[in-house]
Design a protein around this motif. Structure first.
Motif, PDB file in Angstrom:
ATOM      1  N   PHE A  45      19.656  61.051  15.091  1.00  0.00           N
ATOM      2  CA  PHE A  45      19.415  60.869  13.663  1.00  0.00           C
ATOM      3  C   PHE A  45      20.133  59.659  12.919  1.00  0.00           C
ATOM      4  O   PHE A  45      19.618  58.909  12.178  1.00  0.00           O
ATOM      5  CB  PHE A  45      19.344  62.101  12.952  1.00  0.00           C
ATOM      6  CG  PHE A  45      20.407  62.410  12.052  1.00  0.00           C
ATOM      7  CD1 PHE A  45      21.731  63.103  12.518  1.00  0.00           C
ATOM      8  CD2 PHE A  45      20.621  62.219  10.701  1.00  0.00           C
ATOM      9  CE1 PHE A  45      22.784  63.311  12.164  1.00  0.00           C
ATOM     10  CE2 PHE A  45      21.802  62.405  10.001  1.00  0.00           C
ATOM     11  CZ  PHE A  45      23.162  63.077  10.686  1.00  0.00           C
ATOM     12  N   TYR A  99      34.997  63.179  10.611  1.00  0.00           N
ATOM     13  CA  TYR A  99      35.912  62.880  11.547  1.00  0.00           C
ATOM     14  C   TYR A  99      37.289  62.501  11.246  1.00  0.00           C
ATOM     15  O   TYR A  99      38.145  62.331  11.917  1.00  0.00           O
ATOM     16  CB  TYR A  99      35.460  61.771  12.464  1.00  0.00           C
ATOM     17  CG  TYR A  99      33.939  61.984  13.280  1.00  0.00           C
ATOM     18  CD1 TYR A  99      33.466  63.688  13.358  1.00  0.00           C
ATOM     19  CD2 TYR A  99      33.324  61.326  13.841  1.00  0.00           C
ATOM     20  CE1 TYR A  99      32.407  63.848  13.906  1.00  0.00           C
ATOM     21  CE2 TYR A  99      32.147  61.637  14.394  1.00  0.00           C
ATOM     22  CZ  TYR A  99      31.534  62.914  14.535  1.00  0.00           C
ATOM     23  OH  TYR A  99      30.518  63.060  15.091  1.00  0.00           O
ATOM     24  N   ASN A 149      23.949  66.055   7.777  1.00  0.00           N
ATOM     25  CA  ASN A 149      23.246  66.703   8.377  1.00  0.00           C
ATOM     26  C   ASN A 149      22.635  68.187   8.035  1.00  0.00           C
ATOM     27  O   ASN A 149      22.873  68.232   6.899  1.00  0.00           O
ATOM     28  CB  ASN A 149      23.786  66.887   9.993  1.00  0.00           C
ATOM     29  CG  ASN A 149      24.908  67.688   9.788  1.00  0.00           C
ATOM     30  OD1 ASN A 149      25.802  67.883   8.792  1.00  0.00           O
ATOM     31  ND2 ASN A 149      25.377  68.297  11.342  1.00  0.00           N
ATOM     32  N   ARG A 172      33.222  72.943  20.638  1.00  0.00           N
ATOM     33  CA  ARG A 172      33.423  71.771  19.808  1.00  0.00           C
ATOM     34  C   ARG A 172      32.959  71.858  18.698  1.00  0.00           C
ATOM     35  O   ARG A 172      31.703  72.196  18.263  1.00  0.00           O
ATOM     36  CB  ARG A 172      32.724  70.800  20.774  1.00  0.00           C
ATOM     37  CG  ARG A 172      32.883  69.255  20.225  1.00  0.00           C
ATOM     38  CD  ARG A 172      31.804  68.811  19.288  1.00  0.00           C
ATOM     39  NE  ARG A 172      32.228  67.890  18.547  1.00  0.00           N
ATOM     40  CZ  ARG A 172      31.344  67.366  17.509  1.00  0.00           C
ATOM     41  NH1 ARG A 172      30.284  68.105  17.161  1.00  0.00           N
ATOM     42  NH2 ARG A 172      31.501  66.456  16.749  1.00  0.00           N
ATOM     43  N   MET A 193      30.811  63.676  18.222  1.00  0.00           N
ATOM     44  CA  MET A 193      29.693  64.045  18.844  1.00  0.00           C
ATOM     45  C   MET A 193      29.417  63.374  20.263  1.00  0.00           C
ATOM     46  O   MET A 193      29.065  64.172  21.146  1.00  0.00           O
ATOM     47  CB  MET A 193      28.601  64.066  17.937  1.00  0.00           C
ATOM     48  CG  MET A 193      27.208  64.422  18.588  1.00  0.00           C
ATOM     49  SD  MET A 193      27.450  66.309  18.721  1.00  0.00           S
ATOM     50  CE  MET A 193      26.877  67.028  17.262  1.00  0.00           C
ATOM     51  N   SER A 210      27.102  72.623  15.509  1.00  0.00           N
ATOM     52  CA  SER A 210      26.671  71.481  14.659  1.00  0.00           C
ATOM     53  C   SER A 210      25.188  71.915  14.205  1.00  0.00           C
ATOM     54  O   SER A 210      24.677  72.834  14.619  1.00  0.00           O
ATOM     55  CB  SER A 210      26.790  70.259  15.714  1.00  0.00           C
ATOM     56  OG  SER A 210      26.558  69.231  14.757  1.00  0.00           O
ATOM     57  N   SER A 211      24.299  70.765  13.929  1.00  0.00           N
ATOM     58  CA  SER A 211      23.230  71.163  13.471  1.00  0.00           C
ATOM     59  C   SER A 211      22.216  70.977  14.708  1.00  0.00           C
ATOM     60  O   SER A 211      22.429  70.340  15.591  1.00  0.00           O
ATOM     61  CB  SER A 211      22.561  69.968  12.367  1.00  0.00           C
ATOM     62  OG  SER A 211      23.086  68.687  12.912  1.00  0.00           O
ATOM     63  N   GLU A 213      19.329  69.584  15.531  1.00  0.00           N
ATOM     64  CA  GLU A 213      18.568  68.739  16.273  1.00  0.00           C
ATOM     65  C   GLU A 213      19.383  68.003  17.443  1.00  0.00           C
ATOM     66  O   GLU A 213      18.623  67.449  18.144  1.00  0.00           O
ATOM     67  CB  GLU A 213      18.442  67.660  15.159  1.00  0.00           C
ATOM     68  CG  GLU A 213      19.375  66.472  15.211  1.00  0.00           C
ATOM     69  CD  GLU A 213      20.745  66.821  14.792  1.00  0.00           C
ATOM     70  OE1 GLU A 213      21.050  67.957  14.423  1.00  0.00           O
ATOM     71  OE2 GLU A 213      21.798  65.905  14.743  1.00  0.00           O
ATOM     72  N   TYR A 235      27.809  68.163   7.831  1.00  0.00           N
ATOM     73  CA  TYR A 235      28.749  66.832   7.846  1.00  0.00           C
ATOM     74  C   TYR A 235      28.120  65.864   6.916  1.00  0.00           C
ATOM     75  O   TYR A 235      27.134  65.336   6.951  1.00  0.00           O
ATOM     76  CB  TYR A 235      28.913  66.640   9.224  1.00  0.00           C
ATOM     77  CG  TYR A 235      29.437  67.319  10.180  1.00  0.00           C
ATOM     78  CD1 TYR A 235      29.075  68.749  10.563  1.00  0.00           C
ATOM     79  CD2 TYR A 235      30.725  67.048  10.983  1.00  0.00           C
ATOM     80  CE1 TYR A 235      29.602  69.440  11.648  1.00  0.00           C
ATOM     81  CE2 TYR A 235      31.127  67.718  12.035  1.00  0.00           C
ATOM     82  CZ  TYR A 235      30.659  69.152  12.113  1.00  0.00           C
ATOM     83  OH  TYR A 235      31.155  69.728  13.093  1.00  0.00           O
ATOM     84  N   PHE A 237      28.069  61.930   5.900  1.00  0.00           N
ATOM     85  CA  PHE A 237      28.028  60.438   6.588  1.00  0.00           C
ATOM     86  C   PHE A 237      27.872  59.316   5.300  1.00  0.00           C
ATOM     87  O   PHE A 237      27.206  59.662   4.498  1.00  0.00           O
ATOM     88  CB  PHE A 237      26.585  60.123   7.338  1.00  0.00           C
ATOM     89  CG  PHE A 237      26.734  61.081   8.649  1.00  0.00           C
ATOM     90  CD1 PHE A 237      26.448  62.329   8.700  1.00  0.00           C
ATOM     91  CD2 PHE A 237      26.830  60.323   9.853  1.00  0.00           C
ATOM     92  CE1 PHE A 237      26.574  63.167  10.069  1.00  0.00           C
ATOM     93  CE2 PHE A 237      26.976  61.227  11.021  1.00  0.00           C
ATOM     94  CZ  PHE A 237      26.670  62.555  11.086  1.00  0.00           C
TER      95      PHE A 237
HETATM   96  N1  DTR Z   1      27.480  67.640  13.100  1.00  0.00           N
HETATM   97  C1  DTR Z   1      28.352  66.607  13.020  1.00  0.00           C
HETATM   98  C2  DTR Z   1      27.546  65.439  12.803  1.00  0.00           C
HETATM   99  C3  DTR Z   1      26.404  65.104  13.699  1.00  0.00           C
HETATM  100  C4  DTR Z   1      25.167  65.978  13.578  1.00  0.00           C
HETATM  101  N2  DTR Z   1      24.269  65.492  14.482  1.00  0.00           N
HETATM  102  C5  DTR Z   1      24.757  64.279  14.933  1.00  0.00           C
HETATM  103  C6  DTR Z   1      24.051  63.376  15.740  1.00  0.00           C
HETATM  104  C7  DTR Z   1      25.014  62.223  16.315  1.00  0.00           C
HETATM  105  C8  DTR Z   1      26.307  62.166  15.859  1.00  0.00           C
HETATM  106  C9  DTR Z   1      26.842  62.971  14.893  1.00  0.00           C
HETATM  107  C10 DTR Z   1      26.158  64.000  14.292  1.00  0.00           C
HETATM  108  C11 DTR Z   1      29.184  66.478  14.374  1.00  0.00           C
HETATM  109  O1  DTR Z   1      29.038  67.591  14.962  1.00  0.00           O
HETATM  110  O2  DTR Z   1      29.831  65.552  14.743  1.00  0.00           O
END
Ligand code: DTR
Length: 336
Positions: A45, A99, A149, A172, A193, A210-211, A213, A235, A237
């Motif tokens: 995304f 990060y 996200n 992770r 990621m 994480s999310s 997707e 998270y 961005f």
């Molecule tokens: N949840 C964060 C950010 C994240 C979510 N989807 C993506 C896709 C690509 C890069 C970062 C992210 C993470 O876990 O890094």
């Protein structure tokens, strides 16, 4: 012959005059070339939103600006992104603020367990928070947009139904999500990621937080056959631009960029929320992934483990001189 050349000269002048009338200055396609760096692979995304921004900018500047996109860390990686953009190694870059938790105190407060329900609300709240507090870590760049996200869930190779199943599990995550995993008894393993693909394949981690997707975009559904629905933590961005480069742009181009700031945040949040639904369907239908809902009693136990996190953040951030209570109050208000 002479008559024909007079005719074509007149026609040329006429077209030029029409261009000037419409666009103000003669239009040369791609006169301004901008390099845009991104750290994850193209189908994810953050890169999809980058391609959308490129298309909109090139259209709205009538081709005056050409954006060269560099997905997959080909120009700058996740951790070197902010400094790389400040140094001018890329004109534009996308950073995941989680990060670098110590560097983005204000914006990373959106990663506290505050009940942000989806990426659309998260993205708008984050942008508002940034606009209100204008944190000094962005002083050397220009923010083109921000987004988040969707809330995170636990994707694993083994079923996780209770807190006992989380005990000592290598998962992770990054930034604020790590302390949530610790509070639940898991063993958080921090990495950006893109590195997670190999870590899952090699078995260094048993899953991630994480999310959803990413189940589809990174094909994690092929490795992680279980998802425990926690709907916790987003998270933040930011898309940032080198300040000198931005200042060198004509005013009409600057206006296009600024007009896109909020629109892009909304677009990305909406796109992300949509992708989550598609990824859930794909994981179930094509990969037989089991989705586990916590019972209300169990959920209450998981939630109670997180109560101290926001309190602790407030104490620490206050000690560093931030208006911590106000920041938390604002985030809660912005998501309403
Ligand atoms: N949840 C964060 C950010 C994240 C979510 N989807 C993506 C896709 C690509 C890069 C970062 C992210 C993470 O876990 O890094």
């Amino acid at each position: 012959m002479v008559k024909r050349s007079i005719f074509s000269t007149t026609l040329f002048l006429f077209v030029l005059a029409a261009c000037l009338a419409v666009f103000g200055t003669p239009v040369t396609a791609g006169t301004i070339k901008l390099n845009y760096a991104n750290f994850p692979p193209a189908p994810t995304f953050p890169c999809v939103q980058m391609e959308r921004w490129k298309v909109e900018v090139e259209k709205r500047t009538n081709g005056q600006v050409a954006v060269n996109t560099f997905p997959g860390g080909t120009l700058l990686g996740a951790k070197g992104m902010l400094d790389g953009v400040i140094a001018g190694q890329a004109d534009i870059g996308n950073i995941c603020m989680a990060y670098q938790p110590g560097r983005f105190i204000v914006t990373n407060a959106t990663s506290l367990p505050l009940g942000i329900p989806d990426a659309k609300k998260g993205s708008m709240a984050l942008l508002k928070l940034y606009e209100k507090y204008q944190p000094k870590e962005f002083e050397d760049v220009v923010v083109l947009t921000m987004f988040t996200n969707a809330p995170g869930n636990v994707m694993t190779k083994v079923p996780v139904k209770t807190l006992a199943d989380m005990k000592g599990l290598d998962l992770r995550a990054s930034g604020g999500a790590n302390q949530i995993l610790t509070a639940w008894g898991a063993n958080p393993v921090g990495m950006p990621m893109p590195q997670t693909v190999e870590a899952l394949q090699k078995g260094t981690v048993k899953g991630l937080f994480s999310s959803l997707e990413v189940m589809k975009d990174f094909k994690f559904a092929e490795n992680c056959k279980y998802v425990t629905m926690t709907e916790t933590v987003i998270y933040p961005f930011a898309v940032i631009m080198n300040k000198q480069k931005y200042n060198s742009l004509p005013d009409d181009v600057k206006k296009v960029f600024m007009d896109l700031k909020e629109e892009q945040a909304l677009w990305t949040g909406t796109y992300m929320d949509d992708q989550i639904q598609k990824a859930i369907a794909w994981s179930k239908d094509s990969n037989n992934v089991e989705f586990i809902s916590l019972s209300p009693d169990e959920k209450a136990k998981w939630d109670s483990k997180l109560e101290f996190i926001t309190e602790k953040w407030i104490t620490d951030a206050k000690a560093k001189g931030f208006p911590a209570e106000e920041i938390v109050k604002d985030i809660k208000a912005f998501i309403q």
